[in-house]
Structure formats: C-alpha cells, structure tokens
Design a protein around this motif. Sequence first.
Motif, short mmCIF file in Angstrom:
data_model
loop_
_atom_site.label_atom_id
_atom_site.label_comp_id
_atom_site.label_asym_id
_atom_site.label_seq_id
_atom_site.Cartn_x
_atom_site.Cartn_y
_atom_site.Cartn_z
N TYR A 9 0.79 -1.23 0.26
CA TYR A 9 0.37 -0.01 -0.05
C TYR A 9 1.05 1.66 -0.03
N LYS A 10 -0.03 2.22 -0.35
CA LYS A 10 0.82 4.06 -0.44
C LYS A 10 1.69 3.75 0.74
N ASN A 11 2.94 4.75 0.92
CA ASN A 11 3.52 4.81 2.36
C ASN A 11 4.34 3.37 2.90
N HIS A 40 -1.88 6.59 -9.30
CA HIS A 40 -2.53 7.80 -9.04
C HIS A 40 -3.44 7.79 -10.03
#
Length: 170
Positions: A9-11, A40
């Motif tokens: 996932y993001k980050n 995105h």
Amino acid sequence: MEVIQVVGYKNSGKTTLSTKLIDFLTAKGIRVGSLKHHGHGGQPIGIESTDSEKHRRAGSVIAGVEGGGVLQLSNRNEWDVEQVVDLYRYFGVECLVVEGYKSYSYKKIVLIRHTDDLHVLDQVDNIIAVVSTIPLSGSGFSFPIYNREKVDELMEWIYLEWVSLAREEC
C-alpha cells in the motif's frame, strides 16, 4: 529476464525497497531495469503539454521524445504490461524490478506495514517473500518473511534464489 514485483500500500516502502534492490543487483553486475506503476490515475504529471503528446493525440500510434539519455514514450492506448516488459527485454535487461501492478502474476515481494495491510496477502498471487514491520513468524506462510530492518538478507536471497539462477539459464 527475471521480473520481480514490489507491491504494497501507499507509503509502505515500495520505492525504498525497490531502490535498494536495484542498487544491490547492479553492484552484483546484473543489468537491472525498473518500472513504476503510476497508480494515481491518469498520466504522469507534465506529459500532457509536451510536443510528443501532441503527436500522440494527432494520431501517432506511439510517440516518443529522447534527450540526455531519457526516452519517454506514450502509446495511443493504455500500455499493456507485457508490452512494456518486452521493451525491457529488447534492451538486454536481466532483471526487471516492477513497483506496483499488483494484479499481474510476476514474482512478488509484498510489503506489510500494519495489520490492516495483511489482506493484501489474500489479494495477490505468486508471493516469493514478505517484508513486514509487524511480527508474522509462526503464521504458517509458505514464503519467507523478512523484518524491514533485515532487508540485506532478502537481497542476498533474491540474488541467489532467483536472479543468478535465471542468469545461468540464459
């Protein structure tokens, strides 16, 4: 050519791990390529006003611009990942590190940051390893689990288990 995906996932640390893997394999003499999914939505920022994008919109099947060692290509339709992988193969890449594209079936390293992220293990296939900040030992998984602080061990394992073997087969 060996293809290894880094997903999470993001980050979650995908870019950090991908960069370390690229650096490690390059130091071993492997010709490494990388591909990052722009997750995105839409085009990466800045491409929409380029001359090559004007060419694409005018009808060019594929449009490109090159300068200073950078080649930027845009396709009239969405790129199929297999097409992009073939491009890397054409350039003699021995190992392609792909960041993202969870739904494709290449060998995957999955990054887990929180317990909320664990369900990604049920959503993706072809997992060869997991890097986690939370304890997962004794969970009965069929793949090795590495602590984020011990990714050097993961790098060695990937090189010995996957990349060097694929290189020998060529």
